[in-house]
Motif scaffolding. Structure first.
Motif, PDB file in Angstrom:
ATOM      1  N   ASN A 272       0.817  -1.211   0.000  1.00 32.78           N
ATOM      2  CA  ASN A 272       0.000   0.000   0.000  1.00 32.78           C
ATOM      3  C   ASN A 272       0.850   1.261   0.000  1.00 32.78           C
ATOM      4  OD1 ASN A 272      -1.739  -2.194   1.494  1.00 32.78           O
ATOM      5  ND2 ASN A 272      -3.176  -0.676   0.720  1.00 32.78           N
TER       6      ASN A 272
ATOM      7  N   TYR B 115      -0.077   3.983  -2.827  1.00 35.13           N
ATOM      8  CA  TYR B 115      -0.708   5.245  -2.426  1.00 35.13           C
ATOM      9  C   TYR B 115       0.320   6.334  -2.105  1.00 35.13           C
ATOM     10  CZ  TYR B 115      -4.848   2.309  -2.007  1.00 35.13           C
ATOM     11  OH  TYR B 115      -5.885   1.448  -2.264  1.00 35.13           O
TER      12      TYR B 115
ATOM     13  N   GLU C 107      -2.068   6.427   2.835  1.00 34.87           N
ATOM     14  CA  GLU C 107      -1.998   7.545   1.900  1.00 34.87           C
ATOM     15  C   GLU C 107      -1.478   8.755   2.670  1.00 34.87           C
ATOM     16  OE1 GLU C 107      -4.875  10.462  -0.592  1.00 34.87           O
ATOM     17  OE2 GLU C 107      -5.703   8.517  -0.008  1.00 34.87           O
TER      18      GLU C 107
ATOM     19  N   THR D  13       2.655   9.576  -2.152  1.00 34.11           N
ATOM     20  CA  THR D  13       2.474  10.968  -2.562  1.00 34.11           C
ATOM     21  C   THR D  13       3.194  11.200  -3.886  1.00 34.11           C
ATOM     22  OG1 THR D  13       2.359  11.678  -0.258  1.00 34.11           O
ATOM     23  CG2 THR D  13       2.859  13.360  -1.896  1.00 34.11           C
TER      24      THR D  13
ATOM     25  N   TRP E 165      -2.268  10.828  -5.041  1.00 33.70           N
ATOM     26  CA  TRP E 165      -1.682   9.728  -5.807  1.00 33.70           C
ATOM     27  C   TRP E 165      -2.491   9.365  -7.055  1.00 33.70           C
ATOM     28  CZ3 TRP E 165      -4.580   5.314  -6.607  1.00 33.70           C
ATOM     29  CH2 TRP E 165      -5.714   5.175  -5.808  1.00 33.70           C
ATOM     30  N   ARG E 166      -3.803   9.558  -7.019  1.00 32.33           N
ATOM     31  CA  ARG E 166      -4.655   9.103  -8.124  1.00 32.33           C
ATOM     32  C   ARG E 166      -4.659  10.121  -9.269  1.00 32.33           C
ATOM     33  NH1 ARG E 166      -8.750   5.453  -8.726  1.00 32.33           N
ATOM     34  NH2 ARG E 166      -8.865   4.976  -6.503  1.00 32.33           N
TER      35      ARG E 166
END
Length: 727
Positions: free
Chosen positions: A248, A252, A368, A254, A273-274
């Motif tokens: 993870n 996720y 995250e 930065t 991140w997305r």
């Protein structure tokens, strides 16, 4: 002047003083509410008077139980993070219907505006309006609005208010006010346990010599811990970090820009991140210059704060009213620490972040790391407001200059984040479920088994959502007896659900080319229907039409329903289970049509070669059993004889039979040896979870009710002390 007139003037002065006290801050509150309303309308105007808003992680439940079973620890996806918040949303939805999302957003804007107005002690309302605009219109808020992380934004809006009450922790019941607000933030999003915890830690270190501060902070911490008992118990049941693994941290992480890196992104409140939405920096070439202007004004505010004592010593007027000089230092240090942590497992924070992640329970929720950046968002808005106020006061008496400065200050956040207004510049829109879904629901709702939702994606692009990718709405629309993907399809992450059951389903879907009797496999999992959405890749599931035991019973414009002809409501009771080497052996058994009346077990919950199992695959069936599942922690099995039976429910640790923990079958379901008659399987941690829920509820309710009941008394007491008593 006559004595009577003097008495009347005295009474009039007393009335004015009474009114001044009652209305103290009411002007600020009024301006704050108007500011919040205008900013909300600017964002929500295209969405208003439309019923549903579907976002990436936000789809309102249509047919879900009011009480979330995860409140009892019955959670197949790890830590119960939002069970209380989701329950509250369902309650609100009863009254607000499709406008629930609008109500949540309006609450967020109002709380954020009131918090900033209360946190910043400046004379100019224009400075507070500018700071509020920056706090509510920035890249961080934009990203979270786009993906629908509204629970995180609810906590974000309360962050300034939590700082207000932290400053007054030594006041009478100040610790309780802070504890209640912090608890509400954690209730909305558990990440704020760690986010606010950073500020609390710095606050305590800076106040180590002030005993009353330490005592007040510890009392608030005890209150928060008591209100979090229900979550802490779930952590003990599910494991320290639940679904979170080291993969993870990479998935996720930065994000960094080509020119400014991850640190530059965090300072500019970017770094999510997305990928997906069109960001402001993709449109405005000179966005760094706008950021420099905002940072320069904030730097001016910082310089004024740190020059405060010197200006007083020199006899110069202190233009900015800052009641707690030490708090500004704490805010800056907390922001610095937060930005370091927001880098996550990269850069100088990697050793610290990795250590916290591996060894500290619940820190996995911060997988995250960019969420730590919210502290910097508050700090930036805070000092930006003070900087604006300083500029306005420097031009005291020059009305045109002051108006120009105020307009520019309010315009800067819009110039920096011009994409957020008007529903993210049209990147999100309201929509409704297709009409044929209602007909499909009428079919599956009459069944007694589960429904499998395909395509097998956690996030899906639907035509009714305007082509936007949203969270799979299957369970929200068709009810809790649906099974849909928990796979975020991120590199290195197989699934966000760590149960063997979902891992097996992920494997199963990838082996569709091996199936000829898929209904038999589904029957072993208690699945009666397959719901197939006609989305981008639905044709990849055309193999369903070639299964001998699957029948297409509904074909609508946007959805298809397949019925499992092999589905049976009762479960086989066998004398001995079949041992398989891996999930590949289960595929082999399906090919030879030997899976229907079998209970399988394995010691390797993983994929493997598709070869027949070594043990006999034709176990002796000694009877049938009827299974009734209560979603709140109990299962009854009515068996005609002694033997092994498989219960169609994902196995999680805690299920017991006759005080012995039951084990998972090869497919990740519950299996056990039962006796003829009725056997009861119970979720042992249920009672512990109920106790935790009760402790949390009583603690939180006591704190809120005490403050509500105490407020009128304190108000009357203060007013009476303000009014001069006659001689």
């Amino acid at each position: 002047m006559t004595p009577d007139l003097q008495d009347m003037n005295q009474i009039d002065r007393e009335k004015r003083r009474f009114s001044d006290y009652v209305l103290e801050g009411s002007g600020d509150k009024g301006i704050a509410l108007i500011t919040a309303l205008l900013l909300f309308i600017l964002f929500d105007a295209p969405l208003w008077l439309h019923s549903n808003l579907f976002l990436l992680d936000w789809v309102l439940p249509k047919r879900q139980p009011l009480l979330d079973p995860t409140l009892l620890g019955l959670n197949t996806t790890g830590i119960s993070s939002g069970a209380v918040f989701s329950t509250l949303i369902k309650v609100v939805q009863i009254f607000a219907g499709g406008y629930t999302t609008d109500l949540v957003l309006l609450t967020t804007f109002i709380c954020g505006s009131l918090g900033i107005f209360k946190l910043i002690s400046t004379r100019s309302p224009s400075a507070k309006i500018a700071a509020t605009t920056l706090f509510l219109y920035n890249p961080f808020v934009f990203d979270r609005l786009y993906v629908g992380q509204l629970s995180l934004l609810v906590g974000y809006s309360l962050l300034p208010l939590s700082f207000v009450y932290l400053k007054s922790i030594t006041d009478k019941r100040g610790w309780l006010r802070f504890g209640v607000v912090w608890s509400i933030m954690i209730l909305a999003s558990p990440h704020y346990f760690w986010i606010v915890g950073i500020v609390v830690l710095v606050f305590m270190i800076a106040s180590i010599k002030r005993g009353e501060v330490i005592v007040g902070t510890l009392k608030a911490g005890v209150f928060v811990a008591a209100s979090m008992v229900y979550q802490l118990i779930t952590v003990l049941i599910s494991g320290a970090n639940g679904v979170v693994t080291s993969a993870n941290l990479s998935a996720y992480r930065t994000s960094g820009s080509t020119w400014y890196g991850a640190l530059g992104n965090l300072i500019g409140l970017y770094g999510f991140w997305r990928r997906g939405p069109k960001l402001a920096r993709d449109i405005i070439v000179g966005w760094p210059l706008i950021l420099v202007c905002i940072l320069s004004i904030a730097a001016l505010g910082i310089s004024v704060i740190f020059a405060k004592r010197k200006s007083i010593d020199d006899g110069r007027p202190n233009h900015v009213n800052v009641p707690n000089y030490r708090f500004e230092k704490i805010l800056l240090l907390s922001s610095l620490f937060a930005i370091v942590l927001a880098l996550g497992s990269q850069g100088p924070s990697k050793p610290l972040f990795d250590t916290l992640f591996r060894y500290v329970p619940t820190f996995g929720a911060m997988r995250e790391a960019q969420k730590f950046d919210v502290i910097w968002a508050v700090t930036l808005a805070y000092f930006f407001g003070i900087g604006v106020d300083t500029l306005l006061l420097r031009y005291e008496g020059k009305h045109r200059f002051k108006v120009a400065i105020a307009i520019i200050a309010v315009a800067l956040p819009f110039a920096y984040e011009p994409v957020e207004p008007f529903a993210l510049n049209g990147q999100i829109a309201s929509s409704n479920f297709p009409s044929d879904w209602s007909s499909a629901y009428n079919i599956v709702s009459k069944g007694s088994g589960y429904s499998l939702c395909l395509p097998w994606h956690l996030y899906e692009e639907f035509k009714f959502s305007g082509g936007r990718v949203i969270a799979n709405p299957c369970a929200n629309y068709f009810g809790p007896n649906t099974i849909s993907s928990q796979d975020a399809e991120l590199p290195g992450l197989l699934t966000t659900n760590t149960t063997y059951y979902y891992a097996y389903l992920n494997y199963l879907i990838t082996k569709s080319n091996y199936f000829a009797n898929f209904g038999e496999t589904l029957n072993s999992l208690g699945i009666q229907f397959v719901i197939l959405f006609k989305t981008a890749d639905f044709k990849n599931y055309s193999w369903l039409n070639h299964q001998s035991d699957m029948k297409l019973v509904f074909d609508g414009p946007t959805i298809e329903i397949y019925k499992n002809l092999d589905f049976q409501t009762s479960r086989p009771v066998v004398k001995e289970p079949v041992t398989v080497s891996s999930w590949g052996s289960l595929i082999s058994m399906e090919q030879t049509q030997r899976l229907a009346n079998t209970v399988t077990v394995t010691s390797r919950f993983e994929s493997g070669p598709i070869t027949p199992p070594k043990s006999p695959t034709n176990p002796q069936v000694v009877g049938r059993a009827k299974v009734r599942i209560d979603p709140y922690g109990s299962i009854s099995v009515s068996s005609s004889s002694n033997g092994y039976v498989e219960v169609p429910l994902p196995w999680i640790r805690g299920w017991t039979y006759q005080n012995n923990e039951v084990l998972p079958s090869a497919s990740g379901q519950i299996y056990l040896y039962v006796h003829a008659g009725i056997s009861y399987i119970t979720f042992k941690p249920k009672h512990l979870s109920l106790i935790g829920d009760a402790i949390s509820l009583i603690t939180f309710a006591f704190g809120v009710l005490y403050l509500v009941a105490d407020r009128p008394f304190r108000k009357r007491q203060t007013i009476s002390s303000e009014i001069p008593q006659p001689n």
